[in-house]
Design an enzyme around this catalytic site. Structure first.
Site, short mmCIF file in Angstrom:
data_model
loop_
_atom_site.label_atom_id
_atom_site.label_comp_id
_atom_site.label_asym_id
_atom_site.label_seq_id
_atom_site.Cartn_x
_atom_site.Cartn_y
_atom_site.Cartn_z
N CYS A 37 53.32 43.05 35.11
CA CYS A 37 54.00 41.76 34.97
C CYS A 37 53.72 40.96 36.23
O CYS A 37 53.64 41.50 37.32
CB CYS A 37 55.50 41.87 34.80
SG CYS A 37 56.01 42.79 33.37
N ARG A 64 47.81 41.19 35.71
CA ARG A 64 48.95 42.10 35.87
C ARG A 64 49.65 42.40 34.54
O ARG A 64 50.55 43.24 34.48
CB ARG A 64 49.98 41.50 36.83
CG ARG A 64 49.44 41.26 38.22
CD ARG A 64 50.52 40.64 39.08
NE ARG A 64 51.63 41.55 39.24
CZ ARG A 64 51.72 42.48 40.18
NH1 ARG A 64 50.74 42.62 41.04
NH2 ARG A 64 52.77 43.26 40.25
N TRP A 76 53.75 42.64 30.80
CA TRP A 76 53.14 43.89 30.34
C TRP A 76 54.32 44.75 29.89
O TRP A 76 55.11 45.21 30.72
CB TRP A 76 52.37 44.56 31.48
CG TRP A 76 51.61 45.78 31.06
CD1 TRP A 76 50.37 45.82 30.49
CD2 TRP A 76 52.03 47.14 31.20
NE1 TRP A 76 50.00 47.12 30.25
CE2 TRP A 76 51.00 47.95 30.68
CE3 TRP A 76 53.18 47.75 31.69
CZ2 TRP A 76 51.08 49.34 30.64
CZ3 TRP A 76 53.26 49.15 31.66
CH2 TRP A 76 52.21 49.92 31.14
N ASN A 93 59.81 41.59 37.46
CA ASN A 93 58.73 42.56 37.40
C ASN A 93 59.29 43.88 37.91
O ASN A 93 59.85 43.92 39.01
CB ASN A 93 57.57 42.07 38.28
CG ASN A 93 56.54 43.16 38.53
OD1 ASN A 93 56.32 44.02 37.68
ND2 ASN A 93 55.91 43.12 39.69
N GLY A 94 59.18 44.93 37.12
CA GLY A 94 59.72 46.23 37.55
C GLY A 94 60.46 46.88 36.40
O GLY A 94 60.32 46.47 35.24
N GLU A 143 34.62 58.92 36.67
CA GLU A 143 34.82 57.48 36.81
C GLU A 143 34.01 56.72 35.76
O GLU A 143 34.49 55.72 35.20
CB GLU A 143 34.44 57.06 38.25
CG GLU A 143 34.50 55.58 38.56
CD GLU A 143 35.86 54.93 38.34
OE1 GLU A 143 36.87 55.65 38.15
OE2 GLU A 143 35.92 53.69 38.33
N LYS A 145 35.69 54.21 33.01
CA LYS A 145 35.27 52.81 32.81
C LYS A 145 34.98 52.54 31.33
O LYS A 145 35.38 51.53 30.79
CB LYS A 145 34.01 52.47 33.62
CG LYS A 145 34.16 52.35 35.12
CD LYS A 145 34.79 51.06 35.60
CE LYS A 145 36.26 51.18 35.72
NZ LYS A 145 36.87 51.90 36.77
N GLU A 170 38.23 52.48 29.34
CA GLU A 170 39.10 51.34 29.66
C GLU A 170 38.66 50.06 28.96
O GLU A 170 39.48 49.33 28.44
CB GLU A 170 39.08 51.06 31.18
CG GLU A 170 39.94 51.98 32.00
CD GLU A 170 39.84 51.66 33.48
OE1 GLU A 170 40.87 51.58 34.13
OE2 GLU A 170 38.71 51.49 34.00
N HIS A 217 31.35 76.20 28.28
CA HIS A 217 32.66 76.82 28.05
C HIS A 217 33.52 76.00 27.09
O HIS A 217 34.74 76.09 27.11
CB HIS A 217 33.39 76.99 29.38
CG HIS A 217 32.68 77.92 30.32
ND1 HIS A 217 32.52 79.26 30.05
CD2 HIS A 217 32.05 77.70 31.49
CE1 HIS A 217 31.83 79.83 31.03
NE2 HIS A 217 31.53 78.90 31.92
N LYS A 245 46.36 45.76 35.85
CA LYS A 245 45.66 46.13 37.08
C LYS A 245 46.58 46.81 38.08
O LYS A 245 46.23 47.80 38.70
CB LYS A 245 45.06 44.88 37.72
CG LYS A 245 44.32 45.22 38.98
CD LYS A 245 43.08 44.41 39.14
CE LYS A 245 42.16 45.03 40.15
NZ LYS A 245 41.39 46.15 39.63
#
Ligand code: G6P
Length: 612
Positions: free
Chosen positions: A2, A27, A75, A100-101, A485, A489, A492, A508, A607
């Site tokens: 947010c 955000r 968000w 926000n929180g 990574e 990517k 995402e 395995h 983000k």
């Protein structure tokens, strides 16, 4: 997550708030809203489901006029994305709040407020704050006092912006656990979750501290009060990155721009920190030399992409500095009983410096005691992580807007290599290994520029992935976290299910998944594990898998219709993880573009994750 923004100005604030929201959209972007007090001190609010553009459309039809206002991009945490859950939230028709929180005790508060007759119109935790504030304002008649009185009853994290029609000359902000800055203008003042949101109106900021409450009034009057209610003076800092970071320039997406910036980011992160033979330990702080000489163990804690940088660092530190190193995701570390070996340096890695789990892990470590010191490797000066750590090393990546982290990761790897070299140096003084790596680090910006020449070829390659549902990434040694990574990517931004394995582990289990529909991507620099990796890739070919190999230009790799080899410039094996990140970033980018996803703001993500 947010983003919040607020303004108290001489001019109309609607467009300042709207621009701020656009810049904060990274955000959170599932709904947005704005509330402004007009010249008759009437509170008007507009909210819209979806991105900030949807709010903008509504405001084009019917503008909000006035000089004091607050706005929010969401968000979702409590309550699905919808207009009625979008902020600002109101209590009655006079008070509006953006938050926000997460308020952890909101259910208990809600129950008691409902008992008093308050009616809730959303499923959010934030609405309790609106009603608590309205109730307190009725008692005190003062918005600052109302905020100061209620915040102690809120468990969890918040950054708040509040306005009230009966005090149209006042905008209150407060923070605990979520970021909030004050933008200092000329006879005007602003609030935002991130300075980037306000760069169009000011480059001077006050970074509020934990528990601070701020009152903004007309003519740019700013008063900050600490958690005890005492008025305090907080330093005004000039933002140094300029406003270019907030625009895409000639690039189609921020992510592509940020991938292309990596050569200069590497140079900036190295600048002033290296001699020809070693790293200056002072770059970690004035007394770092002495502290580093006492390090016997290292605990690295981080989330997401930053965690992957930590995993690479473990290979480097143990090999080059001989110091036992543990790496853990912050959300696990913070909730378990940890044993702290003597002489442990606690290292956090974070782009934002505000990630809730990483911050909580740092606080947990501090409360446990027994650590030698804490070191934050971070990209945001003045962030909570930097302020609360004993030492810090800034990564100098510049503001990163794309939700999928690229240049911040590269700068974290550089920083961790600096730490590795500094630790080796305090143990044994200068040696050829350090001098060679220093040389290799200095050559990296040039290699990144060369590596970007692969872009066109990788774009073509991406067609082979766009229709796939799964992909497997392989690497060995420090290239295994690079494979992780790469898989992250791809997940995402292209929403393709991707996994990464150490190539030796293939037999395995994951080999059972390999067939013509499962592209396998391998990162194969010219290092001591190359031959072993080649054997693992044979196992894939023998099962009919389609291989995509990123390999050193000087290494021979047999290509055929099902083995596609892309060549990278030769690079020193110690810094190879940095260079091999580049093609994987480009690959995920082009696959996402082909699939038509929202590259910079992928679905369901944000983000800066400032909630647990
Ligand atoms: C979010 C972002 C990731 C990032 C992670 C940790 O999940 O989408 O890109 O790696 O948070 O963020 P930090 O700011 O602590 O590096």
């Amino acid at each position: 997550m947010c983003g919040i923004v607020g303004a108290m100005a001489q001019r109309q604030v609607q467009n300042i708030l709207l621009e701020g929201l656009k810049r904060l959209e990274y955000r959170g972007y599932d709904s947005a809203g704005m509330a402004i007090l007009d010249d008759q001190a009437t509170l008007n609010r507009t909210r819209a489901m979806g991105k900030v553009a949807a709010l903008e459309d509504k405001l084009l039809e019917s503008a909000l006029s006035g000089h004091a206002g607050i706005a929010h991009t969401r968000w979702a945490t409590h309550g699905r994305p919808s207009e009625h859950n979008a902020h600002p939230h109101q209590s009655g028709d006079k008070l509006a709040v953006v938050h926000n929180g997460i308020i952890e005790n909101f259910e208990a508060i809600k129950e008691s407020l409902e008992g008093e007759g308050y009616v809730f119109t959303s499923e959010t935790d934030t609405e309790v704050i609106a009603h608590l504030l309205a109730r307190e304002f009725d008692k005190t008649g003062d918005l600052l006092e109302a905020v100061q009185n209620i915040v102690s009853g809120l468990d969890g994290a918040y950054a708040l912006g509040v306005i009230h029609a009966d005090q149209p000359d006042t905008l209150i902000g407060a923070r605990k656990g979520s970021p909030l800055v004050v933008g200092v203008g000329i006879e005007e003042a602003f609030l935002a979750s991130d300075p980037l949101a306000l760069l169009q109106v000011t480059d001077r900021f006050i970074y509020l501290q934990e528990g601070d409450v701020v009152r903004l009034r007309h003519q740019g009057n700013i008063q900050v009060f600490d958690h005890a209610g005492e008025q305090v003076s907080r330093e005004i800092t000039k933002f140094e990155h300029g406003d270019g970071a907030a625009s895409k320039g000639n690039y189609r997406h921020f992510m592509l721009k940020e991938i292309h910036e990596q050569a200069s980011v590497i140079a900036a992160t190295l600048e002033g920190r290296l001699s020809d033979h070693h790293v200056f330990p002072r770059c970690f702080g004035a007394d770092a030399d002495d502290m580093l000489s006492h390090v016997k163990n290292i605990q690295i804690v981080a989330c997401g992409t930053s965690y992957h940088a930590g995993l690479v660092a473990r290979y480097w530190i143990e090999k080059l500095a001989g110091i036992p190193t543990q790496v853990e995701v912050a959300s696990e570390y913070r909730y378990r009983e940890v044993v702290v070996p003597e002489g442990t340096l606690f290292v956090t890695l974070s782009q934002s410096g505000e990630t809730a789990d990483t911050l909580a892990a740092l606080r947990y470590a501090a409360s446990k005691g027994g650590y030698l010191a804490s070191l934050a490797i971070c990209n945001v000066p003045g962030s909570s992580l930097v302020r609360e750590s004993d030492l810090c090393l800034m990564t100098h990546a510049g503001p990163e807007i794309g939700v999928a982290s690229t240049k911040a990761f590269t700068s974290q790897l550089i920083s961790m290599m600096l730490l590795t070299l500094a630790l080796r140096n305090v143990k044994q003084g200068d040696d050829d290994v350090q001098a060679d790596i220093v040389k290799a680090l200095r050559a990296l910006p040039g290699l990144f520029e060369k590596g970007l020449a692969m872009d066109g070829a990788i774009e073509k390659l991406s067609a082979a992935f766009a229709e796939k549902h799964h992909a497997l990434f392989l690497g060995r040694g420090p290239m295994f976290p690079i494979a992780l990574e790469g898989a992250l990517k791809l997940k995402e931004i292209s929403y393709i299910h991707a996994e990464a394995y150490p190539a030796g582990e293939l037999k395995h289990g994951p080999l059972a998944l390999v067939d013509a529909d499962m592209p396998v991507i391998a990162v194969a620099p010219n290092d001591e594990l190359l031959e072993k990796l080649k054997s693992n890739l044979q196992e894939v070919r023998a099962r009919g898998g389609e291989l995509f190999v990123f390999a050193d230009e000087h290494v021979s790799f047999k290509e055929d219709d099902h083995v596609h080899v892309m060549r990278l410039p030769a690079v020193d094996e110690h810094v190879a993880p940095l260079l091999y990140t580049l093609p994987l970033q480009l690959l995920s980018y082009h696959v996402a573009v082909l699939k038509g996803t929202d590259v910079d703001q992928p679905r369901n993500l944000a983000k800066s994750v400032t909630v647990e």
